[in-house]
Every structure is written in structure tokens, then in C-alpha cells.
Design an enzyme around this catalytic site. Structure first.
Site, PDB file in Angstrom:
ATOM      1  N   ALA A  11       2.110   2.857   2.468  1.00  0.00           N
ATOM      2  CA  ALA A  11       3.220   2.749   3.422  1.00  0.00           C
ATOM      3  C   ALA A  11       4.340   1.864   2.864  1.00  0.00           C
ATOM      4  O   ALA A  11       5.517   2.225   2.930  1.00  0.00           O
ATOM      5  CB  ALA A  11       2.715   2.194   4.749  1.00  0.00           C
ATOM      6  N   GLY A  70       0.867  -1.184   0.000  1.00  0.00           N
ATOM      7  CA  GLY A  70       0.000   0.000   0.000  1.00  0.00           C
ATOM      8  C   GLY A  70       0.901   1.231   0.000  1.00  0.00           C
ATOM      9  O   GLY A  70       2.107   1.155  -0.279  1.00  0.00           O
ATOM     10  N   LYS A  80      -2.990  21.710  -2.443  1.00  0.00           N
ATOM     11  CA  LYS A  80      -3.765  21.911  -1.208  1.00  0.00           C
ATOM     12  C   LYS A  80      -3.090  22.973  -0.352  1.00  0.00           C
ATOM     13  O   LYS A  80      -1.901  22.878  -0.065  1.00  0.00           O
ATOM     14  CB  LYS A  80      -3.839  20.568  -0.469  1.00  0.00           C
ATOM     15  N   SER A  93       0.165  -8.914  -1.601  1.00  0.00           N
ATOM     16  CA  SER A  93      -0.805  -9.849  -2.150  1.00  0.00           C
ATOM     17  C   SER A  93      -1.917  -9.075  -2.833  1.00  0.00           C
ATOM     18  O   SER A  93      -2.658  -8.334  -2.184  1.00  0.00           O
ATOM     19  CB  SER A  93      -1.362 -10.697  -1.002  1.00  0.00           C
ATOM     20  N   ILE A 130      -0.335   9.640   6.254  1.00  0.00           N
ATOM     21  CA  ILE A 130       0.777   9.454   5.311  1.00  0.00           C
ATOM     22  C   ILE A 130       2.003  10.172   5.859  1.00  0.00           C
ATOM     23  O   ILE A 130       3.132   9.682   5.755  1.00  0.00           O
ATOM     24  CB  ILE A 130       0.378   9.955   3.898  1.00  0.00           C
TER      25      ILE A 130
HETATM   26  P1  FAD Z   1      -2.842  -0.883   3.221  1.00  0.00           P
HETATM   27  O1  FAD Z   1      -3.183   0.059   2.147  1.00  0.00           O
HETATM   28  O2  FAD Z   1      -3.967  -1.602   3.904  1.00  0.00           O
HETATM   29  O3  FAD Z   1      -1.843  -1.939   2.606  1.00  0.00           O
HETATM   30  C1  FAD Z   1      -1.595  -3.176   3.215  1.00  0.00           C
HETATM   31  C2  FAD Z   1      -0.776  -4.028   2.295  1.00  0.00           C
HETATM   32  O4  FAD Z   1      -0.409  -5.214   2.972  1.00  0.00           O
HETATM   33  C3  FAD Z   1      -1.471  -4.449   1.018  1.00  0.00           C
HETATM   34  O5  FAD Z   1      -0.583  -4.369  -0.072  1.00  0.00           O
HETATM   35  C4  FAD Z   1      -1.822  -5.909   1.277  1.00  0.00           C
HETATM   36  O6  FAD Z   1      -1.874  -6.659   0.094  1.00  0.00           O
HETATM   37  C5  FAD Z   1      -0.630  -6.322   2.120  1.00  0.00           C
HETATM   38  N1  FAD Z   1      -0.888  -7.510   2.948  1.00  0.00           N
HETATM   39  C6  FAD Z   1      -1.704  -7.634   4.034  1.00  0.00           C
HETATM   40  N2  FAD Z   1      -1.667  -8.889   4.500  1.00  0.00           N
HETATM   41  C7  FAD Z   1      -0.797  -9.577   3.702  1.00  0.00           C
HETATM   42  C8  FAD Z   1      -0.349 -10.926   3.663  1.00  0.00           C
HETATM   43  N3  FAD Z   1      -0.790 -11.833   4.520  1.00  0.00           N
HETATM   44  N4  FAD Z   1       0.527 -11.275   2.719  1.00  0.00           N
HETATM   45  C9  FAD Z   1       0.995 -10.370   1.813  1.00  0.00           C
HETATM   46  N5  FAD Z   1       0.596  -9.083   1.803  1.00  0.00           N
HETATM   47  C10 FAD Z   1      -0.294  -8.711   2.727  1.00  0.00           C
HETATM   48  N6  FAD Z   1      -4.049   9.226   5.258  1.00  0.00           N
HETATM   49  C11 FAD Z   1      -3.712  10.474   4.893  1.00  0.00           C
HETATM   50  O7  FAD Z   1      -2.544  10.851   5.062  1.00  0.00           O
HETATM   51  N7  FAD Z   1      -4.622  11.293   4.316  1.00  0.00           N
HETATM   52  C12 FAD Z   1      -5.922  10.949   4.165  1.00  0.00           C
HETATM   53  O8  FAD Z   1      -6.703  11.721   3.621  1.00  0.00           O
HETATM   54  C13 FAD Z   1      -6.319   9.673   4.625  1.00  0.00           C
HETATM   55  N8  FAD Z   1      -7.621   9.274   4.532  1.00  0.00           N
HETATM   56  C14 FAD Z   1      -7.965   8.055   5.061  1.00  0.00           C
HETATM   57  C15 FAD Z   1      -9.322   7.705   5.120  1.00  0.00           C
HETATM   58  C16 FAD Z   1      -9.688   6.499   5.719  1.00  0.00           C
HETATM   59  C17 FAD Z   1     -11.134   6.152   5.836  1.00  0.00           C
HETATM   60  C18 FAD Z   1      -8.710   5.604   6.195  1.00  0.00           C
HETATM   61  C19 FAD Z   1      -9.095   4.286   6.791  1.00  0.00           C
HETATM   62  C20 FAD Z   1      -7.383   5.944   6.097  1.00  0.00           C
HETATM   63  C21 FAD Z   1      -7.001   7.178   5.575  1.00  0.00           C
HETATM   64  N9  FAD Z   1      -5.680   7.561   5.552  1.00  0.00           N
HETATM   65  C22 FAD Z   1      -5.329   8.817   5.161  1.00  0.00           C
HETATM   66  C23 FAD Z   1      -4.638   6.630   5.961  1.00  0.00           C
HETATM   67  C24 FAD Z   1      -3.977   6.046   4.713  1.00  0.00           C
HETATM   68  O9  FAD Z   1      -4.936   5.435   3.906  1.00  0.00           O
HETATM   69  C25 FAD Z   1      -2.933   5.037   5.111  1.00  0.00           C
HETATM   70  O10 FAD Z   1      -2.051   5.626   6.028  1.00  0.00           O
HETATM   71  C26 FAD Z   1      -2.134   4.616   3.930  1.00  0.00           C
HETATM   72  O11 FAD Z   1      -2.943   4.238   2.879  1.00  0.00           O
HETATM   73  C27 FAD Z   1      -1.220   3.501   4.287  1.00  0.00           C
HETATM   74  O12 FAD Z   1      -1.876   2.283   4.294  1.00  0.00           O
HETATM   75  P2  FAD Z   1      -0.994   1.014   4.455  1.00  0.00           P
HETATM   76  O13 FAD Z   1      -0.050   0.944   3.314  1.00  0.00           O
HETATM   77  O14 FAD Z   1      -0.430   1.013   5.826  1.00  0.00           O
HETATM   78  O15 FAD Z   1      -2.022  -0.200   4.427  1.00  0.00           O
END
Ligand code: FAD
Length: 512
Positions: free
Chosen positions: A27, A25, A90, A51, A358
């Protein structure tokens, strides 16, 4: 004979050779891009496992100004990124109906005003405001006034002009941003592994993570692991049980429903956060569409009612079915444990009211790179990292609680509940300090500067009892003249700025 020098064994490092990132994702790809850029001389192999079956959260489209540093230090061409992610600019956030229905205020980025004889703008503006002799705060901010007139430009070299200090961030398509960073990372040697992690092997002697097992039987070894697996915290929580501090008593929302919609009119240069009966709704303008969502508390609003609230407040037609997301507000007790660092949703979650998630990924990465470990992962360094991150999360939490817990709305069970929210001690101290002489103290490495607090205190109608006694040292005519001058310059300069859409069209319009 014993010497004061450590033996060869302890005097050398065991550099990291294999870093494994779980999650693709925002992050995960931010981590991959940063490590590829900053560890390029370490000869360290970087792998990212994700995945497609599981997918990403796919929201997260509004950012704050430090993102521009993230982009610059990676050497990314800003206009190219904006084109590829359908981004817009922004200048701040408009809060509508928070303090009371029909009221709105703006939290702009950047500095407002200038110091007068060593005394900050907030103090002397407040003095005049309390005396009924100053315009609203926003009218002294270039960012706020540019946003109000839907203007935008980047800072230019114009000595003495407020145009030198324009401070901005981006709204971008989260999926396209991750894709962009993937291209950047792969071009710099990061390997992507498609697969689902089903097991995490720990080293028996010290509990360090040794390897990941994928569903198809593959084994992925590493000497450091970065958990970007989203809310579940596959490594940091499921394998290492780092613990989670739940902040729902301070911030009652636990769900969001999100939907993209067609663009309705030219994109504003700000994010809209409009309070609703049991939460609030965001509107984020992109070049090709808008991102929307309602953040709500299930104790006060059903999913169905939240969906209706969302759909009935869209400016353009929805482009998909609304998607419900659950979250638990809080932070991982140990964001870094042993040889595992968590980032993004795996490390904690604060609702997007001030667009900080983020940023916290970026912040975690910057701190990690500053405190780069070797394979020993010194516990004192880890403890320091965790203390710093906890402090920064807590101060952001306080800033968010300020929006909910100090308004005058009592028109629904949700807002009556918010009026009774317990203030964290650190927030109480800040509010009480402000209520005295209008003073604000930015503590240590907290994210939001003094002026951000001033905008939200003022927007929420919190007033000091008296002006700052330091302002008695200033000549009242000089204060009046200084404020009038700032107001006048801002008013004139904003009219010379291009419209936001015109600026995008000229510099960074997406194809098609
Ligand atoms: P995710 O996007 O959930 O990615 C997780 C990853 O892990 C995926 O690639 C998945 O495939 C992988 N994964 C999980 N389990 C496994 C496994 N068993 N095997 C292999 N891979 C696996 N942040 C901001 O800064 N501004 C905003 O405006 C904002 N709006 C938001 C609104 C909402 C409603 C929410 C919930 C969040 C918001 N955020 C915002 C936060 C932002 O979306 C996240 O900080 C950012 O997208 C990071 O997500 P992530 O990469 O941690 O997780």
C-alpha cells in the site's frame, strides 16, 4: 460593501506541500508511486517512512484486472514489471469444493458472450440453460476455457474475435512488487526515511496531524499523512480513533497460515481457491515458486491443524516455515479523517478470496487523487470519499459472503455454521432478485460486474425460478444459434492460443 465573491483568503487554495506516507508495504509504495506520478506538478514533497525492523505482511500476490490500469497509467513497462516480480498471468479463479465436495466452478475475468437485440448474454443463456439446452456457463468464456487449457495471450487487434477482449491480471511476488514501486518512486523524487514512528503529534486547535516522532528523536512534519502502517492503523486508529466496523458475523475466518513452495509443473493461468474443512486454501503460481495459504476460523480449527492442512495440500516442497497471520475482517469507519487517509490493511481487510485488497488500495488512491484536497481538507469531500469507499467495501463483502453462505456443504461444524450466516440486506436483495427471473443489477460503483455475480450464483447452484421475460422477445432459434456460435468460436480460438508458460518464455521470463 459585501460582495458575492469570497475574500482573497477563502478564494485561493493552500496546496499540499508535504505529504508523509507511513508504511513501505504494497500500500505504501503504491501510494508513493501514484502521488509521485500524479502530483508531479504540485511541487509537493513526498516522504515515506518505514521500519525494516517491523517489516511488511509480505503476502498479497493475486490481483484482478484493474491492476493493469494502475501499471499502465504509471507508464510502467508491463513486461519489465513481470520479469522483475516473477509474475504470471491470471484469467480468473477456480473455486473447488465450495458448493459441495467434488464440485468446482470458475470465475473468469472479462465479458462472456454478446448482447442480442439489446438483451444481455446472462438472460438468454439462462433461458436456454433452464430449458436444459445450453452448455455450462464457463464454456462460453474465452478466459475460462483458456485457463482450463492453460493458455494465455494478450488481446490482439482481430475485429469481431473474442481475442480482442482478453482480460487478465497478474500473480506477483508481493515483496518484489513493493521493491519495484520503490525504485519507481525514488526515481521520481520520493524520499524514503528508515525509522520507527513512536508518537503522532496532533494540532491542538483542530486535531489535524502535525508531525510524527521517530524512535531516534527525529521529527517529521507534514500537511497531509497517508497511513499505510498495516492492520494496526498507527495514525488513523491509534492517533485519530476512526473506529472499525467488524464483519466477522458475516465472514467467520480470522486467521491465515501461509508458505511458499517449490513450483510443481507449469504455472496455471488462474488462482486456485479450494475449500477446506474450516476455511479454504489458495494456490498462486509465480514463475519461480508458488504462494500458498490456508484461511481459517480459529473457532473451528487450531493453528496446528491449519498448518497440517496447508502442508499436506502443497503441490511442491515448502520453501520456508509456515507463518500464521491474524486479521479482523471489516473496514475503518472513516478511511479518511481530517488530514489523514488510510490505505491497505490500515483501511480495512477482506480475506483474499476474490483478490480484492490490492485493488482497494488502487481504488482509494484513484478516488483520493480525483478529490485531491488542499490543506483545508473540506469535510464534505471527506464524507463523500468515505461513503463511496464504504459502499464499495460492503459490496465486495457481500460477494464474499455469497461464497460461504449459499453452499450445500454440511460436512463440518464450520460449514454448518456458514449455512446459518446472516446475509447482509444488500446481499439478500441481490439473491432474491436473481432467484426470481435471474436478473442481476450492478449498483453504482460496485466493483464486480453483473457477469461475476452470474458466475458465482451459478457456481453456487443458485437458480432462478423462471427465465427473464425479456427473453420472450427473442426468437428461440436465434438464441440457440447465437449460443452455438459463441461456444464454437471460443472452442476453436482457445486452441490457437499459446501455452501460458510458452507466452511467458517468449515475452517476460524472469532471469535465472
Ligand atoms: P503491510 O504490508 O503490513 O505494511 C505495513 C508497513 O508499515 C510496513 O512497511 C511496516 O514497516 C510499516 N510500519 C508499521 N508500523 C510502523 C511504525 N511504527 N513505524 C514505521 N513504519 C511502520 N491482497 C490481494 O490483493 N491479493 C491477495 O492475494 C492477498 N492475499 C492476502 C493474504 C493474506 C493472508 C493477507 C493477510 C492479506 C492478503 N492480501 C491480499 C492483502 C495484501 O497483503 C495487503 O493489502 C497489502 O499487502 C497491503 O499491505 P499494507 O501495505 O497495507 O501493510
Amino acid at each position: 460593501m459585501a460582495t458575492s465573491h469570497a475574500s482573497n483568503d477563502t478564494a485561493t487554495n493552500a496546496p499540499l506541500r508535504r505529504i508523509v506516507i507511513v508504511g513501505g508495504g504494497t500500500a505504501g509504495w503504491m501510494a508513493a508511486a501514484s502521488l509521485a506520478r500524479f502530483l508531479r506538478n504540485l511541487k509537493c514533497d513526498i516522504q515515506l517512512v518505514e521500519s525494516e525492523q517491523i517489516g511488511t505482511i509480505g503476502v498479497g500476490e493475486a490481483t484482478i484486472p484493474p491492476i493493469m490500469n494502475f501499471i499502465r497509467v504509471l507508464g510502467i513497462d508491463e513486461d519489465d514489471l513481470i520479469r522483475q516480480t516473477n509474475a504470471t498471468f491470471k484469467l480468473g479463479i477456480r473455486f473447488q469444493d465450495w458448493t459441495r465436495v467434488g464440485h468446482s466452478y470458475f470465475h473468469p475475468f472479462g465479458r462472456t458472450g454478446f448482447e442480442m437485440e439489446g438483451i444481455g448474454f446472462p438472460a438468454y443463456w439462462m433461458r436456454q440453460r433452464l430449458a436444459g439446452d445450453a452448455a455450462p456457463l464457463e464454456e462460453y468464456s474465452l478466459q475460462a476455457m483458456a485457463a482450463a487449457h492453460n493458455r494465455f495471450m494478450r488481446p490482439v487487434q482481430a475485429p469481431g474475435s473474442p481475442l480482442e477482449g482478453i482480460t487478465y491480471a497478474l500473480h506477483f511476488d508481493a515483496a518484489l512488487f513493493a521493491r519495484y514501486l520503490r525504485g519507481y518512486s525514488e526515481a521520481r523524487g520520493v524520499t524514503r526515511v528508515e525509522g520507527r514512528v513512536v508518537r503522532v503529534d496532533l494540532r491542538p486547535e483542530d486535531g489535524f496531524i502535525e508531525a510524527l516522532r521517530l524512535e531516534d528523536g527525529r521529527r517529521i512534519d507534514g500537511d497531509f499523512f497517508i497511513d499505510c502502517s498495516g492492520f494496526r492503523g498507527l495514525l488513523i486508529e491509534e492517533a485519530l480513533q476512526a473506529g472499525y466496523e467488524n464483519w466477522q458475523r458475516f465472514l467467520p475466518c480470522d486467521s491465515a497460515v501461509a508458505v511458499p513452495s517449490e513450483r510443481a509443473g507449469p504455472p496455471p493461468s488462474y488462482t486456485l481457491a479450494a475449500a477446506r474443512s474450516a476455511g479454504w486454501q489458495w494456490r498462486i503460481p509465480l514463475q519461480h515458486r508458488e504462494g500458498n495459504g490456508v484461511v481459517y476460523a480459529r473457532d473451528f480449527l487450531s493453528d496446528e491443524a491449519a498448518r497440517e492442512t496447508l502442508l499436506s495440500n502443497l503441490a511442491g516442497k515448502p520453501l520456508a516455515d509456515p507463518r500464521v497471520l491474524r486479521f479482523v475482517t471489516g473496514r475503518r469507519r472513516e478511511s479518511w479523517k481530517r488530514n489523514c487517509l488510510s490505505l491497505g490493511l490500515a483501511s480495512g481487510f477482506l480475506e483474499p478470496l476474490e483478490s480484492t485488497s490490492i485493488h482497494m488500495v488502487h481504488r482509494g488512491l484513484a478516488l483520493f487523487i480525483q478529490m485531491l484536497p488542499d490543506r483545508h481538507c473540506e469535510p464534505a469531500d471527506i464524507a463523500r470519499y468515505n461513503r463511496m469507499l464504504a459502499f464499495e467495501y460492503e459490496r465486495i463483502r457481500d460477494f464474499l459472503v455469497l461464497h460461504y453462505a449459499t453452499g450445500q456443504r454440511r460436512d463440518s461444524d464450520f460449514w454448518r455454521h456458514c449455512a446459518g450466516i446472516e446475509w447482509p440486506d444488500s446481499l439478500r436483495a441481490k439473491i432474491e432478485l436473481f432467484q426470481g427471473y435471474g436478473r442481476i443489477q450492478r449498483e453504482d460503483t460496485e466493483l464486480f460486474p453483473e457477469q461475476s455475480w452470474l458466475y458465482v450464483f451459478t457456481g453456487q447452484d443458485i437458480r432462478p425460478r423462471r427465465p427473464d421475460p425479456m427473453t420472450d422477445l427473442l426468437d428461440p432459434d436465434k438464441i440457440r444459434g447465437g449460443l452455438a456460435n459463441i461456444h464454437d468460436v471460443i472452442g476453436r480460438v482457445v486452441q490457437t492460443m499459446p501455452h501460458h508458460q510458452a507466452f511467458i518464455d517468449r515475452h517476460c521470463a524472469a532471469a535465472g
